[in-house]
Design a protein around this motif. Structure first.
Motif, PDB file in Angstrom:
ATOM      1  N   ILE A  86      35.649  46.506  45.980  1.00 33.11           N
ATOM      2  CA  ILE A  86      35.640  47.741  45.190  1.00 33.11           C
ATOM      3  C   ILE A  86      36.969  47.906  44.466  1.00 33.11           C
ATOM      4  O   ILE A  86      37.014  48.275  43.281  1.00 33.11           O
ATOM      5  CB  ILE A  86      35.352  48.963  46.094  1.00 33.11           C
ATOM      6  CG1 ILE A  86      33.901  48.936  46.570  1.00 33.11           C
ATOM      7  CG2 ILE A  86      35.641  50.266  45.352  1.00 33.11           C
ATOM      8  CD1 ILE A  86      33.581  49.978  47.621  1.00 33.11           C
ATOM      9  N   ASN A  87      38.052  47.624  45.144  1.00 26.76           N
ATOM     10  CA  ASN A  87      39.379  47.748  44.544  1.00 26.76           C
ATOM     11  C   ASN A  87      39.578  46.749  43.400  1.00 26.76           C
ATOM     12  O   ASN A  87      40.090  47.104  42.332  1.00 26.76           O
ATOM     13  CB  ASN A  87      40.452  47.525  45.614  1.00 26.76           C
ATOM     14  CG  ASN A  87      41.858  47.722  45.074  1.00 26.76           C
ATOM     15  OD1 ASN A  87      42.207  48.794  44.590  1.00 26.76           O
ATOM     16  ND2 ASN A  87      42.659  46.665  45.147  1.00 26.76           N
ATOM     17  N   ILE A  88      39.133  45.495  43.631  1.00 26.25           N
ATOM     18  CA  ILE A  88      39.273  44.464  42.595  1.00 26.25           C
ATOM     19  C   ILE A  88      38.497  44.844  41.344  1.00 26.25           C
ATOM     20  O   ILE A  88      39.030  44.837  40.222  1.00 26.25           O
ATOM     21  CB  ILE A  88      38.793  43.095  43.121  1.00 26.25           C
ATOM     22  CG1 ILE A  88      39.760  42.551  44.182  1.00 26.25           C
ATOM     23  CG2 ILE A  88      38.668  42.091  41.966  1.00 26.25           C
ATOM     24  CD1 ILE A  88      39.240  41.323  44.903  1.00 26.25           C
ATOM     25  N   ILE A  89      37.229  45.192  41.529  1.00 28.84           N
ATOM     26  CA  ILE A  89      36.379  45.508  40.372  1.00 28.84           C
ATOM     27  C   ILE A  89      36.797  46.836  39.740  1.00 28.84           C
ATOM     28  O   ILE A  89      36.737  47.006  38.512  1.00 28.84           O
ATOM     29  CB  ILE A  89      34.893  45.522  40.797  1.00 28.84           C
ATOM     30  CG1 ILE A  89      34.468  44.087  41.146  1.00 28.84           C
ATOM     31  CG2 ILE A  89      34.003  46.099  39.698  1.00 28.84           C
ATOM     32  CD1 ILE A  89      33.062  43.945  41.652  1.00 28.84           C
ATOM     33  N   GLY A  90      37.267  47.758  40.568  1.00 28.10           N
ATOM     34  CA  GLY A  90      37.727  49.040  40.037  1.00 28.10           C
ATOM     35  C   GLY A  90      38.906  48.893  39.092  1.00 28.10           C
ATOM     36  O   GLY A  90      39.003  49.609  38.088  1.00 28.10           O
ATOM     37  N   HIS A  91      39.799  47.972  39.380  1.00 19.42           N
ATOM     38  CA  HIS A  91      40.990  47.776  38.548  1.00 19.42           C
ATOM     39  C   HIS A  91      40.784  46.747  37.427  1.00 19.42           C
ATOM     40  O   HIS A  91      41.589  46.678  36.492  1.00 19.42           O
ATOM     41  CB  HIS A  91      42.178  47.338  39.414  1.00 19.42           C
ATOM     42  CG  HIS A  91      42.750  48.445  40.246  1.00 19.42           C
ATOM     43  ND1 HIS A  91      42.302  48.741  41.511  1.00 19.42           N
ATOM     44  CD2 HIS A  91      43.728  49.356  39.966  1.00 19.42           C
ATOM     45  CE1 HIS A  91      42.980  49.771  41.991  1.00 19.42           C
ATOM     46  NE2 HIS A  91      43.851  50.166  41.076  1.00 19.42           N
ATOM     47  N   ALA A  92      39.728  45.951  37.527  1.00 18.36           N
ATOM     48  CA  ALA A  92      39.502  44.881  36.544  1.00 18.36           C
ATOM     49  C   ALA A  92      39.101  45.446  35.183  1.00 18.36           C
ATOM     50  O   ALA A  92      38.384  46.438  35.088  1.00 18.36           O
ATOM     51  CB  ALA A  92      38.429  43.929  37.047  1.00 18.36           C
ATOM     52  N   LYS A  93      39.582  44.782  34.145  1.00 21.07           N
ATOM     53  CA  LYS A  93      39.239  45.171  32.773  1.00 21.07           C
ATOM     54  C   LYS A  93      38.704  43.996  31.966  1.00 21.07           C
ATOM     55  O   LYS A  93      38.396  44.131  30.778  1.00 21.07           O
ATOM     56  CB  LYS A  93      40.473  45.749  32.076  1.00 21.07           C
ATOM     57  CG  LYS A  93      40.996  47.020  32.723  1.00 21.07           C
ATOM     58  CD  LYS A  93      42.211  47.547  31.992  1.00 21.07           C
ATOM     59  CE  LYS A  93      42.731  48.833  32.643  1.00 21.07           C
ATOM     60  NZ  LYS A  93      43.942  49.352  31.953  1.00 21.07           N
ATOM     61  N   LYS A 106      34.325  46.780  31.514  1.00 23.95           N
ATOM     62  CA  LYS A 106      34.782  45.991  32.659  1.00 23.95           C
ATOM     63  C   LYS A 106      34.386  44.519  32.523  1.00 23.95           C
ATOM     64  O   LYS A 106      35.187  43.632  32.766  1.00 23.95           O
ATOM     65  CB  LYS A 106      34.218  46.557  33.969  1.00 23.95           C
ATOM     66  CG  LYS A 106      34.911  47.814  34.410  1.00 23.95           C
ATOM     67  CD  LYS A 106      34.782  48.040  35.888  1.00 23.95           C
ATOM     68  CE  LYS A 106      35.720  49.138  36.340  1.00 23.95           C
ATOM     69  NZ  LYS A 106      37.140  48.766  36.196  1.00 23.95           N
ATOM     70  N   VAL A 107      33.147  44.268  32.164  1.00 23.18           N
ATOM     71  CA  VAL A 107      32.659  42.902  31.983  1.00 23.18           C
ATOM     72  C   VAL A 107      32.837  42.491  30.528  1.00 23.18           C
ATOM     73  O   VAL A 107      32.354  43.179  29.619  1.00 23.18           O
ATOM     74  CB  VAL A 107      31.173  42.782  32.387  1.00 23.18           C
ATOM     75  CG1 VAL A 107      30.595  41.438  31.950  1.00 23.18           C
ATOM     76  CG2 VAL A 107      31.014  42.969  33.897  1.00 23.18           C
ATOM     77  N   ASP A 118      40.460  38.668  34.472  1.00 26.77           N
ATOM     78  CA  ASP A 118      41.252  39.178  35.587  1.00 26.77           C
ATOM     79  C   ASP A 118      40.420  39.244  36.869  1.00 26.77           C
ATOM     80  O   ASP A 118      40.902  39.642  37.923  1.00 26.77           O
ATOM     81  CB  ASP A 118      41.880  40.538  35.265  1.00 26.77           C
ATOM     82  CG  ASP A 118      40.866  41.590  34.837  1.00 26.77           C
ATOM     83  OD1 ASP A 118      39.650  41.356  34.988  1.00 26.77           O
ATOM     84  OD2 ASP A 118      41.290  42.658  34.355  1.00 26.77           O
ATOM     85  N   CYS A 119      39.157  38.828  36.774  1.00 29.59           N
ATOM     86  CA  CYS A 119      38.276  38.678  37.933  1.00 29.59           C
ATOM     87  C   CYS A 119      37.104  37.816  37.507  1.00 29.59           C
ATOM     88  O   CYS A 119      36.584  37.973  36.395  1.00 29.59           O
ATOM     89  CB  CYS A 119      37.765  40.037  38.422  1.00 29.59           C
ATOM     90  SG  CYS A 119      36.474  39.941  39.698  1.00 29.59           S
ATOM     91  N   VAL A 157      43.947  34.997  40.342  1.00 28.71           N
ATOM     92  CA  VAL A 157      42.818  35.787  39.850  1.00 28.71           C
ATOM     93  C   VAL A 157      41.696  35.723  40.889  1.00 28.71           C
ATOM     94  O   VAL A 157      41.282  34.637  41.299  1.00 28.71           O
ATOM     95  CB  VAL A 157      42.310  35.264  38.483  1.00 28.71           C
ATOM     96  CG1 VAL A 157      40.952  35.871  38.133  1.00 28.71           C
ATOM     97  CG2 VAL A 157      43.330  35.582  37.391  1.00 28.71           C
ATOM     98  N   PRO A 158      41.208  36.862  41.364  1.00 26.31           N
ATOM     99  CA  PRO A 158      40.206  36.857  42.429  1.00 26.31           C
ATOM    100  C   PRO A 158      38.843  36.323  41.978  1.00 26.31           C
ATOM    101  O   PRO A 158      38.425  36.537  40.844  1.00 26.31           O
ATOM    102  CB  PRO A 158      40.110  38.324  42.836  1.00 26.31           C
ATOM    103  CG  PRO A 158      40.592  39.085  41.637  1.00 26.31           C
ATOM    104  CD  PRO A 158      41.624  38.223  40.985  1.00 26.31           C
ATOM    105  N   LEU A 159      38.194  35.630  42.905  1.00 24.66           N
ATOM    106  CA  LEU A 159      36.841  35.121  42.706  1.00 24.66           C
ATOM    107  C   LEU A 159      35.952  35.800  43.743  1.00 24.66           C
ATOM    108  O   LEU A 159      36.156  35.643  44.950  1.00 24.66           O
ATOM    109  CB  LEU A 159      36.822  33.602  42.895  1.00 24.66           C
ATOM    110  CG  LEU A 159      35.456  32.897  42.889  1.00 24.66           C
ATOM    111  CD1 LEU A 159      34.784  33.032  41.527  1.00 24.66           C
ATOM    112  CD2 LEU A 159      35.621  31.416  43.251  1.00 24.66           C
TER     113      LEU A 159
END
Length: 257
Positions: A10-17, A93-94, A194-195, A219-221
């Motif tokens: 949730i944190n990763i996707i919440g901050h990803a742009k 986001k995507v 960024d993700c 970069v998170p996967l």
């Protein structure tokens, strides 16, 4: 999904742009489309040879009969997973979605920046002159013509070159993105992400399977897939082996998007 993993994702996707999404058959099974490579998939009923370029050129009628029955799903509807990805694209986001699927469900859900890496079953093209036929037109030809797979527009004398082939990538063949320019475009998209979010694919079929390795360091996967993948134990990788629709719904609700 355990709470700590849930909070991390949730944190990763919440901050990803700039999320780049890679999808496979697993996201479409939740729309009722059969998975090729699962234990219950159609590959258990028929060898991969049937979906090869060699088989198509030797047995075009049988190829069409098989592919229209197993690969063409015009009445299938997007599921909540498809819809959330389209929503995430709309809110910024995507950035890009690269899919192995040929069903067009991402576009039906509203996603715009979609690369259909393995092509589409919506259209078919003459091998030689590239005249495009809709798949519905090919179904009508099959029902009314003996050699329905021979292009009516093409003047070449070579019979095989006049074959009308579905616009999907077959084993032994290549697609529109199988070029240096195509690969570079995809690699550049992933490198800028960024993700990277992987949904419903085992990442075992090349060259699609190589794409996650082009993400930048740190970069998170995030992988949501019920089976194992070669990337499960890689650095900065988070693996969830649950329903794609349920997991994305949970994340989306937490983000209040």
């Amino acid at each position: 999904m355990e709470n700590k993993l849930k909070e991390i994702c949730i944190n990763i996707i919440g901050h990803a742009k700039n999320i780049v999404v890679l999808t496979g058959a697993g996201i479409s099974t939740e729309s009722g489309i059969q998975d090729f490579r699962s234990r219950t998939g159609i590959y258990q009923m028929s060898p991969e040879y049937i979906l090869s370029l060699e088989y198509f050129l030797k047995h075009p009628k049988e190829f069409y009969q098989f592919s229209l029955e197993n690969l063409y799903h015009p009445d299938a509807l997007p599921n909540i997973g498809h819809e959330i990805l389209a929503r995430w694209e709309k809110v910024g986001k995507v950035s890009h979605l690269i899919t192995q699927n040929i069903d067009g469900l991402h576009q039906k859900a509203g996603s715009q920046n979609v690369i259909e890496f393995h092509g589409t079953m919506k259209t078919c093209s003459c091998i030689n002159c590239r005249k495009i036929y809709s798949t519905e037109e090919m179904i009508n030809r099959l029902n009314t013509m003996k050699e329905f797979y021979i292009c009516s527009n093409c003047l070449t004398k070579n019979r095989t070159e006049r074959f009308i082939k579905p616009d999907v990538v077959l084993f032994g063949g290549a697609g529109d993105w199988f070029t240096i320019e195509g690969f570079n475009t995809i690699i550049d998209q992933i490198h800028q992400a960024d993700c990277v979010l992987v949904l419903g694919t085992s990442l075992k079929v090349t060259p699609f399977s190589t794409f996650p390795q082009y993400r930048r360091d740190d970069v998170p996967l995030i992988i949501i897939n019920k089976g194992d993948t070669p990337y499960d134990n890689k650095k900065d990788t988070y693996v969830i082996k649950e329903s794609i629709g349920e997991v994305l719904s949970l994340i989306n609700a937490s983000l209040e998007l």
